[in-house]
Design a protein around this motif. Structure first.
Motif, mmCIF file in Angstrom:
data_model
loop_
_atom_site.group_PDB
_atom_site.id
_atom_site.type_symbol
_atom_site.label_atom_id
_atom_site.label_comp_id
_atom_site.label_asym_id
_atom_site.label_seq_id
_atom_site.Cartn_x
_atom_site.Cartn_y
_atom_site.Cartn_z
ATOM 1 N N ALA A 1 1.896 7.234 -6.467
ATOM 2 C CA ALA A 1 1.042 8.407 -6.692
ATOM 3 C C ALA A 1 1.810 9.692 -6.399
ATOM 4 O O ALA A 1 1.692 10.704 -7.124
ATOM 5 C CB ALA A 1 -0.209 8.308 -5.808
ATOM 6 N N ALA A 2 2.603 9.619 -5.301
ATOM 7 C CA ALA A 2 3.410 10.795 -4.978
ATOM 8 C C ALA A 2 4.412 11.090 -6.091
ATOM 9 O O ALA A 2 4.720 12.250 -6.417
ATOM 10 C CB ALA A 2 4.134 10.563 -3.652
ATOM 11 N N LYS A 3 4.917 9.976 -6.685
ATOM 12 C CA LYS A 3 5.871 10.144 -7.778
ATOM 13 C C LYS A 3 5.229 10.898 -8.962
ATOM 14 O O LYS A 3 5.828 11.811 -9.564
ATOM 15 C CB LYS A 3 6.364 8.782 -8.239
ATOM 16 C CG LYS A 3 7.212 8.821 -9.509
ATOM 17 C CD LYS A 3 7.483 7.410 -10.007
ATOM 18 C CE LYS A 3 8.192 7.469 -11.370
ATOM 19 N NZ LYS A 3 8.404 6.119 -11.929
ATOM 20 N N ARG B 1 10.365 8.437 -3.573
ATOM 21 C CA ARG B 1 10.080 7.211 -4.326
ATOM 22 C C ARG B 1 11.107 6.119 -4.012
ATOM 23 O O ARG B 1 10.763 4.964 -3.784
ATOM 24 C CB ARG B 1 10.107 7.525 -5.829
ATOM 25 C CG ARG B 1 10.017 6.285 -6.712
ATOM 26 C CD ARG B 1 10.265 6.631 -8.162
ATOM 27 N NE ARG B 1 10.314 5.424 -8.965
ATOM 28 C CZ ARG B 1 10.613 5.399 -10.256
ATOM 29 N NH1 ARG B 1 10.896 6.559 -10.876
ATOM 30 N NH2 ARG B 1 10.631 4.270 -10.927
ATOM 31 N N THR C 1 2.197 1.818 -3.389
ATOM 32 C CA THR C 1 1.186 2.428 -4.268
ATOM 33 C C THR C 1 1.081 3.927 -4.012
ATOM 34 O O THR C 1 1.002 4.759 -4.944
ATOM 35 C CB THR C 1 -0.174 1.759 -4.042
ATOM 36 O OG1 THR C 1 -0.056 0.371 -4.365
ATOM 37 C CG2 THR C 1 -1.242 2.381 -4.934
ATOM 38 N N ASN C 2 1.056 4.289 -2.715
ATOM 39 C CA ASN C 2 0.990 5.717 -2.360
ATOM 40 C C ASN C 2 2.219 6.466 -2.857
ATOM 41 O O ASN C 2 2.144 7.616 -3.318
ATOM 42 C CB ASN C 2 0.850 5.871 -0.847
ATOM 43 C CG ASN C 2 -0.488 5.337 -0.333
ATOM 44 O OD1 ASN C 2 -1.449 5.234 -1.105
ATOM 45 N ND2 ASN C 2 -0.554 5.000 0.941
ATOM 46 N N ALA C 3 3.365 5.763 -2.773
ATOM 47 C CA ALA C 3 4.594 6.408 -3.230
ATOM 48 C C ALA C 3 4.560 6.648 -4.734
ATOM 49 O O ALA C 3 5.067 7.662 -5.248
ATOM 50 C CB ALA C 3 5.797 5.543 -2.849
ATOM 51 N N ARG D 1 9.440 -1.351 0.561
ATOM 52 C CA ARG D 1 8.661 -2.450 0.000
ATOM 53 C C ARG D 1 9.508 -3.712 -0.158
ATOM 54 O O ARG D 1 9.101 -4.817 0.179
ATOM 55 C CB ARG D 1 8.111 -2.021 -1.366
ATOM 56 C CG ARG D 1 7.320 -3.111 -2.091
ATOM 57 C CD ARG D 1 7.140 -2.756 -3.543
ATOM 58 N NE ARG D 1 8.450 -2.669 -4.206
ATOM 59 C CZ ARG D 1 8.637 -2.062 -5.376
ATOM 60 N NH1 ARG D 1 7.634 -1.455 -5.991
ATOM 61 N NH2 ARG D 1 9.844 -2.042 -5.928
ATOM 62 N N ALA E 1 10.487 4.615 -0.580
ATOM 63 C CA ALA E 1 9.299 3.751 -0.532
ATOM 64 C C ALA E 1 9.581 2.393 -1.158
ATOM 65 O O ALA E 1 9.169 1.342 -0.664
ATOM 66 C CB ALA E 1 8.132 4.431 -1.234
ATOM 67 N N THR F 1 0.834 -1.206 0.000
ATOM 68 C CA THR F 1 0.000 0.000 0.000
ATOM 69 C C THR F 1 0.869 1.256 0.000
ATOM 70 O O THR F 1 0.596 2.239 -0.718
ATOM 71 C CB THR F 1 -0.920 -0.008 1.219
ATOM 72 O OG1 THR F 1 -1.763 -1.181 1.167
ATOM 73 C CG2 THR F 1 -1.809 1.224 1.258
ATOM 74 N N GLN F 2 1.928 1.174 0.810
ATOM 75 C CA GLN F 2 2.834 2.322 0.863
ATOM 76 C C GLN F 2 3.498 2.553 -0.504
ATOM 77 O O GLN F 2 3.708 3.691 -0.933
ATOM 78 C CB GLN F 2 3.900 2.094 1.933
ATOM 79 C CG GLN F 2 3.328 2.116 3.359
ATOM 80 C CD GLN F 2 4.383 1.754 4.397
ATOM 81 O OE1 GLN F 2 5.504 1.418 4.058
ATOM 82 N NE2 GLN F 2 3.987 1.839 5.664
#
Length: 315
Positions: free
Chosen positions: A79-81, A102, A75-77, A109, A105, A72-73
């Protein structure tokens, strides 16, 4: 979360005292008293393996949860990217910061994935150890024999596997794999761990046809498990014993004093046609005075007799 516990050492099965020992009764009692500890030791081995397998499984489940969270982290990273790359068009500094986030994260992972893999490996190892411990305990206490034997009481010989945890005095049950109604129960008189030669004194049996497919295991305890005493000369009995008549023509004299619920049993191992005598003296049997009784070996012996009182005697 369940703690991982140390695996205890395998118990040592003591040797049964030799027949004829001056302290046979005391030594046999001490031997019998040690057997619960042997069984408890085997149970402790299995329980420790099971506990460690459970602990490894719990840790694997927890690691899997961590891996999900790391995904999940990631995926969030990602999006942040995407946002950082859009901001990069207007601010190179923001783009550098987003790239650093990025990279961190993705490292998190990968680390979480490695932890999940290590936990799965630990669980597999614990389950393998558990299975090996269970298999070792079963192998040490069970055996098979292809010796052709007709069910019956008395001395019997069998060839079984070597290195079994059998000792003199241990009670075993032998059951035909092809006919479970054919069965013999008795005590080990000797066992050679190097060759697998097993000698037994059979006290109970069922079936009449010779079988050569015996499965050997530990006999469960019951109310007739009195200490066995083999006699070959005239003997005065003591309560709390199972006397095995080992010679024809001898007399077993019952005790003169009894306590309520004292037990005694007589079995014969002298062959068909021979005789022996039981001298009850002043002890009644089910309320009747019987004196001395001459018995044929075909009689087989007595059930477990209990002393009720001076009027009813042995019942």
């Amino acid at each position: 979360m369940t703690d991982i516990v140390p695996v205890p050492a395998a118990p040592t099965v003591p040797l049964y005292p030799a027949l004829g020992s001056a302290n046979f009764n005391t030594e046999a009692y001490n031997y019998g008293s040690s057997m619960p500890g042997v069984v408890a030791g085997i149970v402790a081995l299995v329980q420790a393996a099971w506990t460690n397998a459970t602990a490894a499984n719990e840790r694997a489940v927890a690691a899997a949860g961590s891996a999900t969270a790391a995904g999940t982290q990631a995926t969030n990273a990602a999006a942040a990217k995407a946002g950082a790359e859009a901001a990069r068009d207007t601010a190179n500094g923001h783009a550098t910061a987003a790239g650093t986030a990025r990279t961190g994260a993705e490292a998190a992972r990968d680390a979480a994935g490695g932890s999940a893999s290590a936990a799965a490996t630990a669980r597999t190892g614990a389950e393998t150890a558990r299975d090996q411990t269970l298999a070792m305990g079963a192998q040490a206490l069970t055996a098979t024999s292809a010796t052709s034997v007709t069910p019956g009481t008395g001395a019997k010989s069998f060839a079984i596997e070597a290195n079994r945890a059998y000792a003199q005095g241990m009670r075993l049950v032998l059951t035909s794999a092809g006919d479970t109604s054919a069965q013999m129960t008795g005590s080990v008189t000797s066992y050679d761990r190097a060759t697998g030669a097993l000698q037994m004194l059979i006290t109970t049996s069922s079936g009449s046809a010779a079988r050569a497919d015996w499965v050997v295991g530990i006999a469960g305890g019951d109310s007739s498990d009195l200490p066995l005493v083999l006699i070959t000369t005239n003997t005065t009995a003591q309560a709390g014993r199972c006397y095995v008549i080992g010679a024809a023509g001898i007399v077993l004299t019952m005790p003169t004093t009894w306590a309520t619920n004292d037990r005694i049993q007589v079995l014969e191992a002298i062959g068909a046609g021979a005789q022996y005598s039981l001298a009850f003296g002043g002890t009644p049997v089910r309320g009747r005075t019987v004196g001395t009784v001459v018995l044929s070996a075909r009689y087989g012996g007595t059930p477990v007799l209990r002393h009720q009182d001076s009027t009813r005697g042995l019942v």
